[in-house]
Enzyme design. Structure first.
Site, PDB file in Angstrom:
ATOM      1  CB  ILE A  16      -0.958   0.013   1.205  1.00  0.00           C
ATOM      2  CG1 ILE A  16      -1.891  -1.199   1.163  1.00  0.00           C
ATOM      3  CG2 ILE A  16      -1.771   1.302   1.244  1.00  0.00           C
ATOM      4  CD1 ILE A  16      -2.771  -1.273  -0.067  1.00  0.00           C
ATOM      5  N   GLY A 114      -6.215  -2.402   8.616  1.00  0.00           N
ATOM      6  CA  GLY A 114      -5.789  -3.453   9.531  1.00  0.00           C
ATOM      7  C   GLY A 114      -5.889  -3.061  10.985  1.00  0.00           C
ATOM      8  CB  SER A 143     -10.074  -3.634   5.021  1.00  0.00           C
ATOM      9  OG  SER A 143     -11.416  -4.081   4.866  1.00  0.00           O
ATOM     10  CB  CYS A 144      -9.247  -3.978  -0.067  1.00  0.00           C
ATOM     11  SG  CYS A 144      -8.855  -5.573   0.713  1.00  0.00           S
ATOM     12  NE  ARG A 172      -4.701 -10.253  -0.427  1.00  0.00           N
ATOM     13  CZ  ARG A 172      -4.808 -10.089   0.873  1.00  0.00           C
ATOM     14  NH1 ARG A 172      -5.282 -11.067   1.625  1.00  0.00           N
ATOM     15  NH2 ARG A 172      -4.452  -8.953   1.449  1.00  0.00           N
ATOM     16  CG  HIS A 224     -10.440  -9.613  -1.612  1.00  0.00           C
ATOM     17  ND1 HIS A 224      -9.764 -10.590  -0.917  1.00  0.00           N
ATOM     18  CD2 HIS A 224      -9.877  -8.438  -1.228  1.00  0.00           C
ATOM     19  CE1 HIS A 224      -8.844 -10.037  -0.150  1.00  0.00           C
ATOM     20  NE2 HIS A 224      -8.894  -8.734  -0.326  1.00  0.00           N
ATOM     21  CG  ASN A 305      -5.636  -7.769  -2.629  1.00  0.00           C
ATOM     22  OD1 ASN A 305      -6.013  -8.354  -3.643  1.00  0.00           O
ATOM     23  ND2 ASN A 305      -4.402  -7.874  -2.164  1.00  0.00           N
TER      24      ASN A 305
END
Length: 350
Positions: A16, A114, A143-144, A172, A224, A305
């Protein structure tokens, strides 16, 4: 000499962090103060090659980084001293430990998904919570998966169609660049509780969402995949649902019948059109799979993601800095800089 731009530090130069840093330098109202990390591997060599100023995230990391050929500009405190906002992209749970440092230095800070909502008291998705982030000390870009949930359900909510939503997430197993180190093979791993954590996390952004999620880890690393069943507030037709999704620049409609039949083909498309790292910033909903049956809606989409939270992070910087008071205006600037909203002009979408 001041440039009038928001000076942004990036702490953590991983999956990221490197994308955030690259996005910052594309914004005309921001400048990258530098990046901090503790590693001395190839990632720092790449960062140096891009001309980024590199700082040691811990005092004991500086010597090893220097020995490996990385030009170290200073330590984390020195980076923070030259920044207005810091984006923390360090590994899960590390960021929470950095908060004391940021507060001691009087710096506004952004955490990633996270970390827990309580770490900042505010969770961010630009289309829903930009204005409530204005001028705050800190926020957390969710989060994604949570970002995708809020984007898609909010699109339905804005036009008065959302009643409640139930989703299944195929997650994933690990990041692609770390797939040689771990992950899962020849099995599926269900998340131990229902709802999985993404549903309650979406409610930290919008408490009014009636959403339940279930999740399972699968042995692949590209992205994902989500499946959703939504109960609408009334009987609807497919086209008005599609119009609700199309109203968001950060949702892209893709079609199986035009060759985008799987996660890997969408990723290949992103590479072919020149997106950095092949990044898909948008939620990619399969338009020709989507079905409306009375007041029930069924659809599936892809979440990159590694990329979806990047535009959100850029908008969060503006919100905390207070340099743009209007969320839609910030999104428009971010979208223009990153090329978001142009996928509808590709031959894969009507």
């Amino acid at each position: 000499m001041t440039t009038g731009k928001t000076r942004v530090a990036v702490n953590g130069y991983g999956v990221i962090g490197k994308r955030v840093a690259e996005a910052i330098i594309l914004q005309d109202d921001m400048e990258l103060a530098g990046v901090a990390d503790i590693t001395a591997d190839w990632r720092m060599q790449v960062a140096g090659g891009k001309g980024f100023r590199i700082y040691a995230g811990r005092p004991d990391a500086s010597a090893e980084m220097t020995a490996s050929g990385v030009e170290v500009a200073g330590n984390l405190d020195e980076l923070l001293a030259n920044a207005d906002v810091v984006v923390d992209c360090t590994p899960k749970k590390v960021a929470a430990a950095n908060i004391e440092t940021y507060r001691k230095m009087g710096r506004k800070f952004i955490l990633q998904g996270g970390e827990k909502h309580d770490a900042t008291g505010h969770s961010f998705v630009a289309e829903c919570s930009y204005e409530s982030a204005l001028g705050r000390e800190a926020t957390r870009v969710v989060s994604c998966n949570t970002t995708s949930i809020v984007r898609t359900l909010s699109a339905l909510k804005r036009v008065g169609l959302l009643h409640k939503a139930r989703g299944t997430l195929l997650r994933r197993a690990t990041d692609p660049w770390e797939s040689h180190l771990g992950g899962i093979m020849n099995t599926l791993v269900p998340e131990a509780e229902i709802p999985s954590h993404q549903g309650p996390d979406a409610q930290t952004v919008d408490p009014e969402l009636d959403v339940v999620t279930m999740a399972v880890k699968v042995p692949q690393t590209l992205s994902h995949l989500h499946y959703w069943n939504v109960e609408l507030t009334r009987t609807a037709v497919k086209e008005e649902v599609l119009d609700a999704f199309r109203a968001s620049s950060r949702i892209a409609m893709v079609r199986i019948d035009r060759g985008l039949a799987a996660l890997n083909t969408v990723k290949e498309w992103m590479l072919d059109i020149g997106r950095p790292h092949g990044d898909l910033y948008e939620v990619a909903i399969w338009e020709d799979m989507l079905k409306v049956d009375g007041n029930e809606l069924y659809y599936a989409y892809m979440v990159d993601n590694q990329a979806i939270v990047i535009p959100e992070t850029i908008d969060a910087i503006r919100a905390l800095a207070g340099t743009e008071r209007n969320g839609q205006a910030s999104m428009a600037r971010t979208d223009a800089a990153l090329g978001i909203g142009r996928l509808s002009r590709q031959p894969t979408s009507q």
